[in-house]
Design a protein around this motif. Sequence first.
Motif, PDB file in Angstrom:
ATOM      1  N   ILE A   1     -48.177  21.593 -23.862  1.00 19.53           N
ATOM      2  CA  ILE A   1     -49.129  20.489 -23.698  1.00 19.53           C
ATOM      3  C   ILE A   1     -49.821  20.204 -25.032  1.00 19.53           C
ATOM      4  CG2 ILE A   1     -51.327  19.808 -22.622  1.00 19.53           C
ATOM      5  CD1 ILE A   1     -50.359  21.454 -20.133  1.00 19.53           C
ATOM      6  N   ILE A   2     -50.280  21.261 -25.686  1.00 18.69           N
ATOM      7  CA  ILE A   2     -50.966  21.104 -26.979  1.00 18.69           C
ATOM      8  C   ILE A   2     -50.041  20.431 -27.984  1.00 18.69           C
ATOM      9  CG2 ILE A   2     -52.003  22.331 -28.937  1.00 18.69           C
ATOM     10  CD1 ILE A   2     -53.791  22.416 -26.435  1.00 18.69           C
ATOM     11  N   ILE A   3     -48.800  20.878 -28.062  1.00 18.20           N
ATOM     12  CA  ILE A   3     -47.840  20.293 -29.010  1.00 18.20           C
ATOM     13  C   ILE A   3     -47.611  18.821 -28.693  1.00 18.20           C
ATOM     14  CG2 ILE A   3     -45.445  20.329 -29.828  1.00 18.20           C
ATOM     15  CD1 ILE A   3     -45.480  23.395 -29.259  1.00 18.20           C
ATOM     16  N   GLY A   4     -47.435  18.517 -27.418  1.00 18.24           N
ATOM     17  CA  GLY A   4     -47.163  17.145 -27.021  1.00 18.24           C
ATOM     18  C   GLY A   4     -48.313  16.184 -27.283  1.00 18.24           C
ATOM     19  N   GLU A   5     -49.529  16.700 -27.328  1.00 20.68           N
ATOM     20  CA  GLU A   5     -50.716  15.864 -27.505  1.00 20.68           C
ATOM     21  C   GLU A   5     -51.224  15.830 -28.946  1.00 20.68           C
ATOM     22  OE1 GLU A   5     -52.762  14.273 -25.008  1.00 20.68           O
ATOM     23  OE2 GLU A   5     -51.127  14.560 -23.591  1.00 20.68           O
ATOM     24  N   SER A   6     -50.662  16.665 -29.836  1.00 17.15           N
ATOM     25  CA  SER A   6     -51.176  16.744 -31.204  1.00 17.15           C
ATOM     26  C   SER A   6     -50.044  16.555 -32.205  1.00 17.15           C
ATOM     27  CB  SER A   6     -51.871  18.096 -31.437  1.00 17.15           C
ATOM     28  OG  SER A   6     -50.952  19.164 -31.302  1.00 17.15           O
ATOM     29  N   TRP A   7     -50.385  16.598 -33.462  1.00 16.88           N
ATOM     30  CA  TRP A   7     -49.394  16.490 -34.531  1.00 16.88           C
ATOM     31  C   TRP A   7     -49.344  17.824 -35.261  1.00 16.88           C
ATOM     32  CZ3 TRP A   7     -51.221  17.501 -39.386  1.00 16.88           C
ATOM     33  CH2 TRP A   7     -52.603  17.447 -39.544  1.00 16.88           C
ATOM     34  N   PHE A   8     -48.279  18.039 -35.983  1.00 13.10           N
ATOM     35  CA  PHE A   8     -48.142  19.280 -36.738  1.00 13.10           C
ATOM     36  C   PHE A   8     -47.132  19.076 -37.848  1.00 13.10           C
ATOM     37  CE2 PHE A   8     -45.084  19.332 -33.309  1.00 13.10           C
ATOM     38  CZ  PHE A   8     -43.907  19.704 -33.934  1.00 13.10           C
ATOM     39  N   SER A   9     -47.200  19.950 -38.833  1.00 13.93           N
ATOM     40  CA  SER A   9     -46.186  19.986 -39.882  1.00 13.93           C
ATOM     41  C   SER A   9     -45.112  20.973 -39.439  1.00 13.93           C
ATOM     42  CB  SER A   9     -46.816  20.405 -41.208  1.00 13.93           C
ATOM     43  OG  SER A   9     -45.828  20.535 -42.195  1.00 13.93           O
ATOM     44  N   ASP A  10     -45.464  22.230 -39.366  1.00 13.10           N
ATOM     45  CA  ASP A  10     -44.587  23.282 -38.845  1.00 13.10           C
ATOM     46  C   ASP A  10     -45.409  24.109 -37.871  1.00 13.10           C
ATOM     47  OD1 ASP A  10     -42.466  22.567 -40.574  1.00 13.10           O
ATOM     48  OD2 ASP A  10     -43.247  23.851 -42.154  1.00 13.10           O
ATOM     49  N   LEU A  11     -44.763  24.610 -36.823  1.00 11.88           N
ATOM     50  CA  LEU A  11     -45.468  25.480 -35.894  1.00 11.88           C
ATOM     51  C   LEU A  11     -44.611  26.691 -35.583  1.00 11.88           C
ATOM     52  CD1 LEU A  11     -44.264  25.304 -32.742  1.00 11.88           C
ATOM     53  CD2 LEU A  11     -45.272  23.042 -32.909  1.00 11.88           C
ATOM     54  N   TYR A  12     -45.300  27.760 -35.210  1.00  8.86           N
ATOM     55  CA  TYR A  12     -44.645  29.032 -34.922  1.00  8.86           C
ATOM     56  C   TYR A  12     -45.183  29.586 -33.617  1.00  8.86           C
ATOM     57  CZ  TYR A  12     -43.522  28.520 -39.818  1.00  8.86           C
ATOM     58  OH  TYR A  12     -43.072  28.015 -41.010  1.00  8.86           O
TER      59      TYR A  12
END
Length: 172
Positions: A124-135
Motif C-alpha cells: 500500500i505504501i509503495i503504491g501510494e508514494s514515490w521512490f528511487s530504490d526500495l529494499y
Amino acid sequence: MRKERSLLRKNWSNLRAEIANIITKKEISKEDFRPLSTNENWEKIENNIINIFCNLSHSNKKPAWIWTDFKLDTFALSNLAQRPENYLDKLVDEEENVWYIVNETINESDKFWFYEGKIKTIQIIIGESWFSDLYIVSKKYEWLITINHHDTLIATGKTMSDKLRRLETIKK
C-alpha cells in the motif's frame, strides 16, 4: 496543524512526510507499518545489510546502489505484466515483519529511511508514494528484495532468488 508543521521541518524529507501522511490517511496501525525510532539502531541494520549482502569495494564504502553489488545468488525480473510491487506478497509471508528501506536523494546524497512492517501494508505504501530504490529485508537477514528505479524486481539471499525464479515460471 502542529503535527503537519513538524512533518515539514527542514530535517523531514518530502518522502518521509508523504509516507507519514499515507499512514494517517489509510489509518495504518503501528503493528502493520512504522518508521524506526531514533532509539533503534538503523545504522547497525544498514551495516548488517551491506556486510551480509554486498561485495564491498572502494575502501569498504557503502555502495550508492546496493542492488549493483550483491554477492549472494541473485535473480531479477523486469518487463513484468504488473507493477513490481504487486508480486511482493507472492514472495513474502503476509505475517512476517520485515525491514522496509527506501532510498531518497537529498542534497545530492543518498539517504535510506528505515521502516518495519508487513508486506501487504508495504505494498500500500509503495503504491501510494514515490521512490528511487526500495529494499525489503528479512529481519533475520536471510534474504533481500529490491525494486530499483528501472522497475526491476531483484531477489537475493537464502531461498528468495529461487522463489523469484519460480514466480517467473508461473507468470509465463
